[in-house]
Design an enzyme around this catalytic site. Structure first.
Site, PDB file in Angstrom:
ATOM      1  N   CYS A   2      19.300   2.538  -0.709  1.00  0.00           N
ATOM      2  CA  CYS A   2      19.572   3.674  -0.335  1.00  0.00           C
ATOM      3  C   CYS A   2      19.253   4.893  -0.634  1.00  0.00           C
ATOM      4  O   CYS A   2      18.706   5.053  -1.874  1.00  0.00           O
ATOM      5  CB  CYS A   2      21.172   3.640  -0.206  1.00  0.00           C
ATOM      6  SG  CYS A   2      21.973   2.303   0.269  1.00  0.00           S
ATOM      7  N   ARG A  27      12.074   4.120   0.091  1.00  0.00           N
ATOM      8  CA  ARG A  27      13.122   3.314  -0.568  1.00  0.00           C
ATOM      9  C   ARG A  27      13.340   1.967   0.305  1.00  0.00           C
ATOM     10  O   ARG A  27      14.162   1.382  -0.175  1.00  0.00           O
ATOM     11  CB  ARG A  27      14.169   4.061  -0.784  1.00  0.00           C
ATOM     12  CG  ARG A  27      13.877   5.249  -1.782  1.00  0.00           C
ATOM     13  CD  ARG A  27      15.013   5.993  -2.080  1.00  0.00           C
ATOM     14  NE  ARG A  27      16.148   5.659  -2.945  1.00  0.00           N
ATOM     15  CZ  ARG A  27      16.015   5.358  -4.057  1.00  0.00           C
ATOM     16  NH1 ARG A  27      15.211   5.733  -5.045  1.00  0.00           N
ATOM     17  NH2 ARG A  27      17.218   4.748  -4.741  1.00  0.00           N
ATOM     18  N   TRP A  75      20.306   0.987   3.372  1.00  0.00           N
ATOM     19  CA  TRP A  75      19.717  -0.400   3.214  1.00  0.00           C
ATOM     20  C   TRP A  75      20.866  -1.352   2.993  1.00  0.00           C
ATOM     21  O   TRP A  75      21.713  -1.311   2.099  1.00  0.00           O
ATOM     22  CB  TRP A  75      19.061  -0.514   2.054  1.00  0.00           C
ATOM     23  CG  TRP A  75      18.088  -1.712   2.050  1.00  0.00           C
ATOM     24  CD1 TRP A  75      16.868  -1.729   2.605  1.00  0.00           C
ATOM     25  CD2 TRP A  75      18.417  -2.767   1.181  1.00  0.00           C
ATOM     26  NE1 TRP A  75      16.371  -3.000   2.261  1.00  0.00           N
ATOM     27  CE2 TRP A  75      17.218  -3.557   1.323  1.00  0.00           C
ATOM     28  CE3 TRP A  75      19.245  -3.131   0.307  1.00  0.00           C
ATOM     29  CZ2 TRP A  75      17.109  -4.961   0.925  1.00  0.00           C
ATOM     30  CZ3 TRP A  75      19.099  -4.578  -0.237  1.00  0.00           C
ATOM     31  CH2 TRP A  75      18.218  -5.325  -0.010  1.00  0.00           C
ATOM     32  N   ASN A  99      24.864   5.264  -3.002  1.00  0.00           N
ATOM     33  CA  ASN A  99      23.986   4.085  -3.327  1.00  0.00           C
ATOM     34  C   ASN A  99      24.323   3.214  -4.309  1.00  0.00           C
ATOM     35  O   ASN A  99      24.733   3.783  -5.408  1.00  0.00           O
ATOM     36  CB  ASN A  99      22.643   4.942  -3.785  1.00  0.00           C
ATOM     37  CG  ASN A  99      21.575   4.029  -4.220  1.00  0.00           C
ATOM     38  OD1 ASN A  99      21.459   2.780  -3.889  1.00  0.00           O
ATOM     39  ND2 ASN A  99      20.556   4.669  -5.064  1.00  0.00           N
ATOM     40  N   GLY A 100      24.485   1.792  -4.015  1.00  0.00           N
ATOM     41  CA  GLY A 100      24.930   0.967  -5.045  1.00  0.00           C
ATOM     42  C   GLY A 100      25.593  -0.265  -4.455  1.00  0.00           C
ATOM     43  O   GLY A 100      25.790  -0.325  -2.954  1.00  0.00           O
ATOM     44  N   GLU A 482       0.428 -12.880  -7.537  1.00  0.00           N
ATOM     45  CA  GLU A 482       0.574 -11.609  -7.088  1.00  0.00           C
ATOM     46  C   GLU A 482      -0.091 -11.345  -5.984  1.00  0.00           C
ATOM     47  O   GLU A 482       0.329 -10.509  -4.707  1.00  0.00           O
ATOM     48  CB  GLU A 482      -0.045 -10.606  -8.225  1.00  0.00           C
ATOM     49  CG  GLU A 482       0.138  -9.160  -8.087  1.00  0.00           C
ATOM     50  CD  GLU A 482       1.424  -8.620  -7.410  1.00  0.00           C
ATOM     51  OE1 GLU A 482       2.475  -8.977  -7.659  1.00  0.00           O
ATOM     52  OE2 GLU A 482       1.314  -7.465  -6.796  1.00  0.00           O
ATOM     53  N   LYS A 486       1.815 -10.058  -2.399  1.00  0.00           N
ATOM     54  CA  LYS A 486       1.374  -8.800  -1.670  1.00  0.00           C
ATOM     55  C   LYS A 486       1.181  -8.987   0.019  1.00  0.00           C
ATOM     56  O   LYS A 486       1.662  -8.412   0.644  1.00  0.00           O
ATOM     57  CB  LYS A 486      -0.036  -8.426  -2.231  1.00  0.00           C
ATOM     58  CG  LYS A 486      -0.179  -6.840  -2.332  1.00  0.00           C
ATOM     59  CD  LYS A 486       0.673  -6.177  -3.583  1.00  0.00           C
ATOM     60  CE  LYS A 486       1.908  -6.620  -3.746  1.00  0.00           C
ATOM     61  NZ  LYS A 486       2.454  -5.935  -4.775  1.00  0.00           N
ATOM     62  N   GLU A 489       4.631 -10.018   1.504  1.00  0.00           N
ATOM     63  CA  GLU A 489       5.598  -8.858   1.778  1.00  0.00           C
ATOM     64  C   GLU A 489       5.301  -7.745   2.868  1.00  0.00           C
ATOM     65  O   GLU A 489       6.115  -7.391   3.350  1.00  0.00           O
ATOM     66  CB  GLU A 489       6.283  -8.215   0.381  1.00  0.00           C
ATOM     67  CG  GLU A 489       4.922  -7.330  -0.316  1.00  0.00           C
ATOM     68  CD  GLU A 489       5.330  -6.611  -1.509  1.00  0.00           C
ATOM     69  OE1 GLU A 489       6.569  -6.505  -1.571  1.00  0.00           O
ATOM     70  OE2 GLU A 489       4.638  -6.452  -2.381  1.00  0.00           O
ATOM     71  N   HIS A 505      -0.830 -32.600  -6.532  1.00  0.00           N
ATOM     72  CA  HIS A 505       0.438 -33.254  -6.740  1.00  0.00           C
ATOM     73  C   HIS A 505       1.531 -32.797  -5.668  1.00  0.00           C
ATOM     74  O   HIS A 505       2.741 -33.203  -5.844  1.00  0.00           O
ATOM     75  CB  HIS A 505       1.084 -32.849  -8.218  1.00  0.00           C
ATOM     76  CG  HIS A 505       0.105 -32.992  -9.338  1.00  0.00           C
ATOM     77  ND1 HIS A 505       0.034 -34.276  -9.830  1.00  0.00           N
ATOM     78  CD2 HIS A 505      -0.707 -32.238  -9.867  1.00  0.00           C
ATOM     79  CE1 HIS A 505      -0.761 -34.591 -10.890  1.00  0.00           C
ATOM     80  NE2 HIS A 505      -1.499 -33.020 -10.800  1.00  0.00           N
ATOM     81  N   LYS A 604      12.021  -0.158  -1.914  1.00  0.00           N
ATOM     82  CA  LYS A 604      11.163   0.201  -3.006  1.00  0.00           C
ATOM     83  C   LYS A 604      11.671   0.013  -4.326  1.00  0.00           C
ATOM     84  O   LYS A 604      10.935  -0.496  -5.168  1.00  0.00           O
ATOM     85  CB  LYS A 604      10.608   1.626  -2.896  1.00  0.00           C
ATOM     86  CG  LYS A 604       9.528   1.920  -4.244  1.00  0.00           C
ATOM     87  CD  LYS A 604       8.322   1.324  -3.830  1.00  0.00           C
ATOM     88  CE  LYS A 604       7.421   1.642  -4.944  1.00  0.00           C
ATOM     89  NZ  LYS A 604       6.267   0.667  -5.084  1.00  0.00           N
TER      90      LYS A 604
HETATM   91  O1  M6R Z   1      10.399  -0.881  -9.730  1.00  0.00           O
HETATM   92  P1  M6R Z   1      10.000  -2.202 -10.486  1.00  0.00           P
HETATM   93  O2  M6R Z   1       8.834  -2.361 -11.127  1.00  0.00           O
HETATM   94  O3  M6R Z   1      11.280  -2.648 -11.389  1.00  0.00           O
HETATM   95  O4  M6R Z   1      10.194  -3.182  -9.431  1.00  0.00           O
HETATM   96  C1  M6R Z   1      10.199  -4.724  -9.400  1.00  0.00           C
HETATM   97  C2  M6R Z   1      10.153  -5.373  -8.013  1.00  0.00           C
HETATM   98  O5  M6R Z   1      11.227  -4.935  -7.354  1.00  0.00           O
HETATM   99  C3  M6R Z   1       8.756  -4.858  -7.317  1.00  0.00           C
HETATM  100  O6  M6R Z   1       7.689  -4.926  -8.011  1.00  0.00           O
HETATM  101  C4  M6R Z   1       8.567  -5.365  -5.921  1.00  0.00           C
HETATM  102  O7  M6R Z   1       8.240  -7.021  -6.183  1.00  0.00           O
HETATM  103  C5  M6R Z   1       7.682  -4.884  -5.107  1.00  0.00           C
HETATM  104  N1  M6R Z   1       7.990  -4.829  -3.691  1.00  0.00           N
HETATM  105  C6  M6R Z   1       6.303  -5.702  -5.103  1.00  0.00           C
HETATM  106  O8  M6R Z   1       5.486  -5.176  -4.085  1.00  0.00           O
END
Ligand code: M6R
Length: 609
Positions: A2, A27, A75, A99-100, A482, A486, A489, A505, A604
């Site tokens: 949020c 966010r 969110w 937010n929370g 990684e 990417k 997501e 395997h 985010k």
């Molecule tokens: O702000 P942070 O680095 O702690 O966030 C960690 C993850 O939430 C963040 O890296 C998330 O996996 C991203 N969407 C990756 O692109």
């Protein structure tokens, strides 16, 4: 997660709230709303969907004008995205945004129901609003009410509150969720993050968890629970509005990938002294690392993937044992921690709830904590024993790119420092590698950016597929992890990363005619083995795209359908190669016409568990 913005000032707040919410879109959200103190009392306008839907709604309400108000992007956590579940939420004597997550909302709701309260939404926030409103009825003092009500709430929160009988005044309190406060000559602001206030001021306060902020125009005060006023020092944003804008790029993600060479230089240079790592942290720069036990790297998502690369380098260079943990697992698995261990937390935002909880767990066990964080003054940065800042600048796109590069660079410097302190690497070798990190690698990333047309072409092919695999060995398997995150997501294509030796395997049964397989090779010593993996998947019909260091491509005959040559020597290649994998993900999402910067369901900054 949020986004909150609040304004009390000398102008109509509605455009200011909408602009502020626009800067917080990154966010992640699924509904939006504002509450405005109008001439006829507090009016709430909220709707499911994007900010444009809220803008349209407000066009039909010309009476929505006032000089004090709050705005929110939600969110969804408790209850589906809907008009009614959107914020702001109301009690009979106040209106608030949150937010929370309020973990004990069900208990509080039951108690309020027995007192005759009714609820219109499914949210924990409406329960919090009515709970605070109930406490206000008893206490009558707005600041004391927030302290008292906060004691009854379990979970995390940042609240922006307008009491109906306190005109022109905003109240705010936070626990474990971010919130900043700012003022100009004519107005006061609350916000979830800096971009929301940046077009008004570069100075801001970061209230801790022990204060309530009260804003009436530019009259801004902070109070402790005792009622005493607390003086907070203003911090200054060290980047400007342009850094939080697209500057001609179609998306933040592409802009942020292009910023990687500079981000790398900005992060590495201040952490070198006489050409060797220097962090300005006595424990790291002195002898503190000499008798370090196990190093536990703890983080989430992309930051955790940077930790995997860090582990490979620390173990390789310094021969020190490293564990890498997902923060949400670490905090609940009762980890074995010895007094001389070191817990390293990595976070771009510094506000990730699980990472913060892991940090607190380590501290409660008396273990030294070191944070690698991008946001100055964030919760993780403030609570860790020591901090190394990465200097990526603001990262707005949900998919983390430049932050990963600088996290890896910082971990590499840390690994080199450990190797030196433990007598595993000569000063000259350390210096050579540091120089590569500061000079050559930024240039190699810049050159890698020139591969855009080739990567875009591969993306056009990939967008037609439902499943994609990434394989590599050693460090390369971590790049695959990684790279595939990417792609999934932001393109929503199912992709999996596997250590190349693990394929046979089980997973190889999923490879069929035309299945794209991305193969990563920067590890020269493992190249032949990975090449065998290419043969195995091609024999099953896979379409293989091999990303490899150009030196590796020169030395071996690689039986791939397409080769992406990374212009860097093998040892330097991991970071530029990641730039190429990020661009592949970007172009795939772009070609599919998706919302690259704001992928569905993602936020985010994950400030809830
Ligand atoms: O702000 P942070 O680095 O702690 O966030 C960690 C993850 O939430 C963040 O890296 C998330 O996996 C991203 N969407 C990756 O692109």
């Amino acid at each position: 997660m949020c986004g909150i913005i609040g304004f009390s000032g000398d102008r109509n707040c509605v455009p200011i709230l909408l602009d502020g919410l626009g800067t917080l879109e990154y966010r992640g959200y699924d509904s939006a709303g504002v509450a405005v103190q109008t001439e006829c009392g507090i009016a709430v306008y909220k709707t499911k969907g994007r900010l444009d839907a809220l803008r349209e709604l407000l066009k039909t309400h010309p009476e929505a004008q006032g000089t004090c108000g709050v705005g929110h992007t939600r969110w969804a956590t408790h209850g589906e995205p809907s008009d009614i579940n959107s914020h702001p939420h109301e009690a009979e004597n106040l209106t608030l945004v949150h937010n929370g997550i309020i973990e004990n909302y069900a208990e509080l709701k039951k108690e309020l129901e027995t007192l005759g309260y009714t609820f219109v939404s499914e949210t924990d926030t409406e329960v919090a609003a009515k709970w605070i409103g109930h406490v206000y009825k008893q206490i009558g003092d707005p600041v004391k009410t927030l302290f008292a009500a906060a004691k009854d709430l379990r979970g995390s929160f940042a609240f922006g509150v307008m009491y109906h009988d306190r005109p022109h005044t905003l109240y705010a309190i936070r626990r474990d969720s971010p919130l900043i406060v700012a003022k100009t000559d004519t107005a006061g602001f609350i916000a979830s993050d800096i971009p929301a206030i940046l077009s008004h001021t570069r100075s801001y306060y970061r209230p801790g968890e022990d204060v309530v902020a009260v804003l009436c125009g530019s009259d801004v005060h902070f109070y402790e629970e005792s009622g005493a006023e607390k003086n907070l020092v203003q911090e200054t944003v060290n980047w400007d509005v342009e850094a939080a804008q697209k500057c001609g790029y179609p998306h933040f993600m592409l802009k942020e990938i292009h910023e990687e060479p500079d981000a790398l230089r900005r992060t590495v240079m201040p952490h070198l002294k006489d050409g060797v790592p220097f962090f300005g942290v006595p424990m790291l720069d002195g002898d503190g690392l000499k008798d370090v036990g196990t190093i536990h790297i703890v983080a989430c998502g992309t930051a955790m993937h940077a930790g995997l690369l860090g582990r490979a380098w620390i173990e390789r260079f310094a021969r020190i044992r490293v564990d890498v943990d997902i923060a949400s697992e670490f905090r609940y698995r009762n980890p074995v921690l010895a007094p001389n261990d070191l817990v390293v937390l990595i976070s771009q935002s510094g506000e990730t709830a699980d990472t913060l909880a892991a940090l607190r767990l380590a501290k409660s066990r008396g273990v030294h904590t070191l944070a690698i964080v991008n946001v100055v003054g964030s919760s993780v940065a403030r609570e860790a024993d020591d901090v190394i800042y990465t200097w990526a600048g603001p990262e707005i796109a949900v998919a983390s790119t430049k932050a990963y590069i600088v996290q890896c660079a910082t971990l590499r410097l840390f690994a080199l420092r450990l190797a030196f302190v433990h007598g595993k690497m000569s000063e000259e070798d350390v210096r050579t590698r540091c120089s590569a990190l500061a000079q050559e690698m930024p240039a190699e990333i810049s050159e890698t950016l020139q591969l855009a047309p080739q990567l875009n072409e591969i993306a056009r092919r990939f967008k037609e597929h439902e499943h994609i695999f990434y394989i590599g060995r050693g460090v390369d398997s971590h790049l695959c992890t990684e790279g595939s995150l990417k792609l999934k997501e932001i393109s929503y294509i199912h992709c999996e990363a596997y250590a190349a030796g693990e394929l046979k395997h089980g997973t190889i049964s999923l490879v069929e005619e035309g299945t794209p397989v991305v193969v990563v090779i920067t590890e020269d010593s493992l190249a032949e083995k990975t090449i065998s993996g290419i043969r195995e998947v091609r024999a099953r019909g896979a379409y293989v795209v091999c990303f490899c260091a150009s030196a590796v491509a020169d030395r071996y005959s690689i039986p791939a359908d397409e080769i992406v040559r990374i212009p860097a020597p093998a040892e330097d290649a991991p970071l530029p190669l990641m730039t190429a994998l990020q661009m592949l993900a970007y172009y795939t999402s772009f070609e599919m016409g998706l919302d690259v910067d704001r992928p569905r369901n993602l936020a985010k900054s994950v400030t809830v568990e």
